[in-house]
Design a protein around this motif. Structure first.
Motif, PDB file in Angstrom:
ATOM      1  N   ARG A  54       0.854  -1.186   0.000  1.00  0.00           N
ATOM      2  CA  ARG A  54       0.000   0.000   0.000  1.00  0.00           C
ATOM      3  C   ARG A  54       0.886   1.231   0.000  1.00  0.00           C
ATOM      4  O   ARG A  54       1.819   1.343   0.785  1.00  0.00           O
ATOM      5  CB  ARG A  54      -0.866  -0.016   1.250  1.00  0.00           C
ATOM      6  N   ASP A  55       0.595   2.169  -0.909  1.00  0.00           N
ATOM      7  CA  ASP A  55       1.356   3.413  -1.008  1.00  0.00           C
ATOM      8  C   ASP A  55       0.375   4.570  -0.880  1.00  0.00           C
ATOM      9  O   ASP A  55      -0.485   4.751  -1.742  1.00  0.00           O
ATOM     10  CB  ASP A  55       2.086   3.460  -2.352  1.00  0.00           C
ATOM     11  N   LYS A  56       0.489   5.326   0.183  1.00  0.00           N
ATOM     12  CA  LYS A  56      -0.410   6.461   0.436  1.00  0.00           C
ATOM     13  C   LYS A  56       0.145   7.690  -0.266  1.00  0.00           C
ATOM     14  O   LYS A  56       1.296   8.058  -0.085  1.00  0.00           O
ATOM     15  CB  LYS A  56      -0.504   6.683   1.951  1.00  0.00           C
ATOM     16  N   ARG A  57      -0.691   8.312  -1.103  1.00  0.00           N
ATOM     17  CA  ARG A  57      -0.332   9.538  -1.815  1.00  0.00           C
ATOM     18  C   ARG A  57      -1.444  10.553  -1.610  1.00  0.00           C
ATOM     19  O   ARG A  57      -2.492  10.454  -2.239  1.00  0.00           O
ATOM     20  CB  ARG A  57      -0.149   9.276  -3.303  1.00  0.00           C
ATOM     21  N   GLY A  58      -1.209  11.484  -0.721  1.00  0.00           N
ATOM     22  CA  GLY A  58      -2.250  12.457  -0.387  1.00  0.00           C
ATOM     23  C   GLY A  58      -3.405  11.736   0.284  1.00  0.00           C
ATOM     24  O   GLY A  58      -3.213  11.019   1.258  1.00  0.00           O
ATOM     25  N   VAL A  59      -4.600  11.906  -0.260  1.00  0.00           N
ATOM     26  CA  VAL A  59      -5.772  11.246   0.315  1.00  0.00           C
ATOM     27  C   VAL A  59      -6.014   9.861  -0.287  1.00  0.00           C
ATOM     28  O   VAL A  59      -6.873   9.119   0.181  1.00  0.00           O
ATOM     29  CB  VAL A  59      -7.052  12.113   0.151  1.00  0.00           C
ATOM     30  N   TRP A  60      -5.262   9.506  -1.316  1.00  0.00           N
ATOM     31  CA  TRP A  60      -5.454   8.230  -1.997  1.00  0.00           C
ATOM     32  C   TRP A  60      -4.418   7.202  -1.564  1.00  0.00           C
ATOM     33  O   TRP A  60      -3.266   7.528  -1.316  1.00  0.00           O
ATOM     34  CB  TRP A  60      -5.366   8.408  -3.520  1.00  0.00           C
ATOM     35  N   ALA A  61      -4.844   5.960  -1.525  1.00  0.00           N
ATOM     36  CA  ALA A  61      -3.933   4.843  -1.286  1.00  0.00           C
ATOM     37  C   ALA A  61      -3.937   3.987  -2.551  1.00  0.00           C
ATOM     38  O   ALA A  61      -4.992   3.698  -3.111  1.00  0.00           O
ATOM     39  CB  ALA A  61      -4.380   4.019  -0.097  1.00  0.00           C
ATOM     40  N   TYR A  62      -2.751   3.628  -3.000  1.00  0.00           N
ATOM     41  CA  TYR A  62      -2.600   2.792  -4.188  1.00  0.00           C
ATOM     42  C   TYR A  62      -2.026   1.444  -3.766  1.00  0.00           C
ATOM     43  O   TYR A  62      -1.160   1.365  -2.907  1.00  0.00           O
ATOM     44  CB  TYR A  62      -1.678   3.460  -5.219  1.00  0.00           C
ATOM     45  N   TYR A  63      -2.510   0.405  -4.396  1.00  0.00           N
ATOM     46  CA  TYR A  63      -2.120  -0.965  -4.064  1.00  0.00           C
ATOM     47  C   TYR A  63      -1.449  -1.612  -5.254  1.00  0.00           C
ATOM     48  O   TYR A  63      -1.846  -1.406  -6.395  1.00  0.00           O
ATOM     49  CB  TYR A  63      -3.362  -1.780  -3.667  1.00  0.00           C
ATOM     50  N   ARG A  64      -0.429  -2.411  -4.963  1.00  0.00           N
ATOM     51  CA  ARG A  64       0.249  -3.182  -6.012  1.00  0.00           C
ATOM     52  C   ARG A  64       0.632  -4.549  -5.442  1.00  0.00           C
ATOM     53  O   ARG A  64       0.835  -4.693  -4.240  1.00  0.00           O
ATOM     54  CB  ARG A  64       1.441  -2.436  -6.574  1.00  0.00           C
ATOM     55  N   LEU A  65       0.733  -5.537  -6.323  1.00  0.00           N
ATOM     56  CA  LEU A  65       1.090  -6.889  -5.908  1.00  0.00           C
ATOM     57  C   LEU A  65       2.522  -6.947  -5.418  1.00  0.00           C
ATOM     58  O   LEU A  65       3.384  -6.180  -5.880  1.00  0.00           O
ATOM     59  CB  LEU A  65       0.953  -7.858  -7.086  1.00  0.00           C
ATOM     60  N   VAL A  66       2.775  -7.893  -4.532  1.00  0.00           N
ATOM     61  CA  VAL A  66       4.132  -8.211  -4.102  1.00  0.00           C
ATOM     62  C   VAL A  66       4.497  -9.496  -4.857  1.00  0.00           C
ATOM     63  O   VAL A  66       4.136 -10.592  -4.427  1.00  0.00           O
ATOM     64  CB  VAL A  66       4.216  -8.413  -2.570  1.00  0.00           C
ATOM     65  N   PRO A  67       5.162  -9.348  -6.018  1.00  0.00           N
ATOM     66  CA  PRO A  67       5.422 -10.529  -6.854  1.00  0.00           C
ATOM     67  C   PRO A  67       6.165 -11.642  -6.123  1.00  0.00           C
ATOM     68  O   PRO A  67       5.880 -12.825  -6.343  1.00  0.00           O
ATOM     69  CB  PRO A  67       6.273  -9.977  -8.006  1.00  0.00           C
ATOM     70  N   ALA A  68       7.094 -11.302  -5.262  1.00  0.00           N
ATOM     71  CA  ALA A  68       7.859 -12.333  -4.542  1.00  0.00           C
ATOM     72  C   ALA A  68       6.942 -13.168  -3.655  1.00  0.00           C
ATOM     73  O   ALA A  68       7.132 -14.381  -3.532  1.00  0.00           O
ATOM     74  CB  ALA A  68       8.963 -11.685  -3.722  1.00  0.00           C
TER      75      ALA A  68
END
Length: 113
Positions: free
Chosen positions: A78-92
């Motif tokens: 999870r990466d918080k940018r301002g009021v938004w949180a963005y999610y990305r897979l952990v490939p490992a």
């Protein structure tokens, strides 16, 4: 994650089995599987809750709940940018689970290619 696969014939330690079961429980939901798929296939390889809510036809709190479970299981970052949180897979993490569930003979064949 446990270092020993439950399919190798070696006994898996209780703590490792509990950890693996927790991660597999996170996978064992159709909405969460769809979330993983949607995030992985997003153009930037990441998505916000608002990106995912419409695609799943679920409420924002429900999507956030599923994302929290996947994040706590170590499958998403999870990466918080301002009021938004963005999610990305952990490939490992995904690869490690696949490796743990691949019988040793198949794993050896796969690596030899």
């Amino acid at each position: 994650m446990p270092a020993i696969s439950p399919l190798t014939g070696d006994p898996i330690k209780r703590a490792d089995a509990e950890r693996l079961a927790g991660v597999l429980k996170a996978f064992a939901d159709p909405a969460r599987l769809r979330l993983l798929s949607l995030i992985q296939s997003a153009p930037e390889g990441e998505a916000s809750v608002s990106d995912l809510t419409a695609a799943l036809n679920l409420s924002q709190p429900t999507v956030s709940h599923h994302l929290r479970i996947l994040t706590e299981a170590g499958l998403l970052e999870r990466d918080k940018r301002g009021v938004w949180a963005y999610y990305r897979l952990v490939p490992a993490a995904i690869a490690q689970i696949a490796d743990l569930l691949t019988p040793p003979r198949k794993r050896a064949t796969k690596k030899a290619r």
